[in-house]
Write a protein that holds these residues in place. Structure first.
Motif, PDB file in Angstrom:
ATOM      1  N   ASP A 194       1.554  12.749   0.283  1.00 52.93           N
ATOM      2  CA  ASP A 194       0.804  10.981   0.568  1.00 52.93           C
ATOM      3  C   ASP A 194       0.806  11.169   2.085  1.00 52.93           C
ATOM      4  OD1 ASP A 194       0.623   8.599   1.446  1.00 52.93           O
ATOM      5  OD2 ASP A 194       1.536   7.934  -0.265  1.00 52.93           O
ATOM      6  N   ILE A 195      -0.481  11.310   2.616  1.00 56.67           N
ATOM      7  CA  ILE A 195      -0.506  11.430   4.050  1.00 56.67           C
ATOM      8  C   ILE A 195      -0.037  10.217   4.928  1.00 56.67           C
ATOM      9  CG2 ILE A 195      -2.408  11.521   5.878  1.00 56.67           C
ATOM     10  CD1 ILE A 195      -3.899  13.291   3.624  1.00 56.67           C
ATOM     11  N   ASP A 196      -0.307   8.994   4.320  1.00 52.45           N
ATOM     12  CA  ASP A 196       0.141   7.889   5.117  1.00 52.45           C
ATOM     13  C   ASP A 196       1.776   7.824   5.131  1.00 52.45           C
ATOM     14  OD1 ASP A 196      -2.447   7.035   4.557  1.00 52.45           O
ATOM     15  OD2 ASP A 196      -2.043   4.968   4.502  1.00 52.45           O
ATOM     16  N   SER A 198       3.684  10.687   5.095  1.00 53.68           N
ATOM     17  CA  SER A 198       4.064  11.288   6.195  1.00 53.68           C
ATOM     18  C   SER A 198       4.114  10.604   7.543  1.00 53.68           C
ATOM     19  CB  SER A 198       3.449  12.868   5.980  1.00 53.68           C
ATOM     20  OG  SER A 198       1.973  12.525   6.444  1.00 53.68           O
ATOM     21  N   VAL A 199       3.111   9.983   7.861  1.00 51.82           N
ATOM     22  CA  VAL A 199       2.912   9.501   9.421  1.00 51.82           C
ATOM     23  C   VAL A 199       4.103   8.408   9.458  1.00 51.82           C
ATOM     24  CG1 VAL A 199       1.492   8.574  10.735  1.00 51.82           C
ATOM     25  CG2 VAL A 199       0.496  10.172   9.474  1.00 51.82           C
ATOM     26  N   TYR A 200       4.145   7.761   8.199  1.00 54.62           N
ATOM     27  CA  TYR A 200       5.119   6.321   8.379  1.00 54.62           C
ATOM     28  C   TYR A 200       6.514   6.793   8.656  1.00 54.62           C
ATOM     29  CZ  TYR A 200       7.268   2.026   7.282  1.00 54.62           C
ATOM     30  OH  TYR A 200       8.227   1.106   7.553  1.00 54.62           O
ATOM     31  N   ARG A 233       1.569   0.419   9.982  1.00 50.58           N
ATOM     32  CA  ARG A 233       0.252   1.082   9.278  1.00 50.58           C
ATOM     33  C   ARG A 233      -0.895   0.518  10.005  1.00 50.58           C
ATOM     34  NH1 ARG A 233       1.591   3.687   4.352  1.00 50.58           N
ATOM     35  NH2 ARG A 233       3.907   3.571   4.023  1.00 50.58           N
ATOM     36  N   PHE A 238      -1.145   4.967  14.416  1.00 49.65           N
ATOM     37  CA  PHE A 238      -1.093   5.175  13.054  1.00 49.65           C
ATOM     38  C   PHE A 238      -2.479   5.608  12.325  1.00 49.65           C
ATOM     39  CE2 PHE A 238      -0.691   4.300   8.251  1.00 49.65           C
ATOM     40  CZ  PHE A 238       0.289   4.998   8.180  1.00 49.65           C
ATOM     41  N   ARG A 242      -3.317   9.436  10.963  1.00 43.76           N
ATOM     42  CA  ARG A 242      -3.435   9.448   9.477  1.00 43.76           C
ATOM     43  C   ARG A 242      -4.810  10.168   9.347  1.00 43.76           C
ATOM     44  NH1 ARG A 242      -4.285   4.052   6.199  1.00 43.76           N
ATOM     45  NH2 ARG A 242      -6.261   4.064   7.436  1.00 43.76           N
ATOM     46  N   GLY A 246      -5.304  13.956   7.968  1.00 45.99           N
ATOM     47  CA  GLY A 246      -6.184  13.870   6.500  1.00 45.99           C
ATOM     48  C   GLY A 246      -7.317  14.973   6.782  1.00 45.99           C
TER      49      GLY A 246
END
Ligand code: ADP
Length: 260
Positions: A194-196, A198-200, A233, A238, A242, A246
């Motif tokens: 889950d890309i989101d 990973s950044v979160y 987010r 962010f 993302r 991606g």
């Protein structure tokens, strides 16, 4: 603390051989929370199993605090996606959490204190005498996290830890991870598709290519803290990161992606 160099792994031999890892280089410093993302089937779990000493890679080197990993190091814990298979159904929640402490030779009083503290950190004090099957999926995964916390590992590996829970629980568990890592300054390597996510949760996001996997991106996440599911987010950094991650996961080139 973790040094991975030229790590390769091939499953099988001959024409049916599958080259999962194609030379992974990665260093993780003490206290970092590093997320690893990559296309499905690229070799993320293979990498994690090599670090955990659960799989002997066909080439390259993994060292933890300078010591080559040849079997599962004592100061390491793993949280797997499938909590239902990683907790013993016939043991109470507290017994599940304290089991590794017993194997480590900790006395009864020490085990009881460490277990109570870890369960409190994940908000499950009231569930200590329950059995895993009496709890929801998210609660069971919190028990797995408590077990890892009680053990106080130097390195915590998490393999798609929130992949089997609903979206709301997933967000709660992401925040729980951010909170508890602050308590112990643990070093965490978290694998996710889950890309989101990973950044979160990450201080860094490392992107693997499709098989044979190599590191194609290593991005530092400098988001204002503390992180929050809504405001983080929607933060422009962010959104930008993302998109970068991606693109890298999809194998697209990006002029601003900083491969370190
Ligand atoms: P990811 O975690 O990125 O989804 P994995 O590391 O689980 O990927 O698997 C990478 C590739 O290696 C996949 O194509 C998978 O089918 C293959 N693979 C994984 N484990 C084995 C195994 N024990 N024997 C043969 N092939 C395997």
């Amino acid at each position: 603390m973790l040094e991975i160099s030229k790590l390769t792994h091939t499953y099988g031999t001959g024409p049916s051989a599958h080259h999962a890892l194609g030379g992974v280089d990665l260093s993780v410093a003490e206290g970092e929370l590093v997320c690893i993302v990559g296309p499905s089937g690229c070799g993320k779990s293979t990498l994690l199993r090599s670090i955990a000493g659960l799989l002997r890679p066909t080439g390259g080197r993994v060292a933890l605090n300078g010591v080559p990993v040849e079997r599962t190091p004592d100061n390491l814990a793993v949280v797997f996606q499938d909590y239902s298979r990683s907790l013993f159904p016939w043991m109470s929640v507290a017994d599940n959490v304290s089991l590794p402490l017993r194997r480590r030779g900790m006395d009864k009083k020490g085990r009881a204190e460490a277990t109570a503290e870890a369960l409190a950190q994940v908000g499950l004090e009231a569930a200590a005498t329950k059995y895993p099957w009496q709890l929801s999926g998210g609660m069971q995964q919190r028990v797995s996290i408590a077990r890892a916390l009680a053990y106080r590992p130097a390195l915590l590996l998490m393999d798609e830890p929130f992949g089997s829970v609903d979206a709301q629980t997933r967000e709660d568990l992401e925040d729980l991870t951010l909170r508890v890592r602050g308590h112990h300054n643990m070093t965490i390597l978290l694998i996710t598709h889950d890309i989101d996510e990973s950044v979160y949760v990450g201080d860094r996001v490392v992107v693997l290519s499709k098989a044979p996997a190599e590191v194609v991106g290593d991005l530092r996440v400098d988001l204002p803290g503390p992180r929050d599911q809504i405001t983080t987010r929607e933060h422009p950094d962010f959104v930008h990161l993302r998109a970068e991650v991606g693109r890298l996961v999809r194998g697209m080139r990006s002029p601003s992606a900083s491969a370190r």
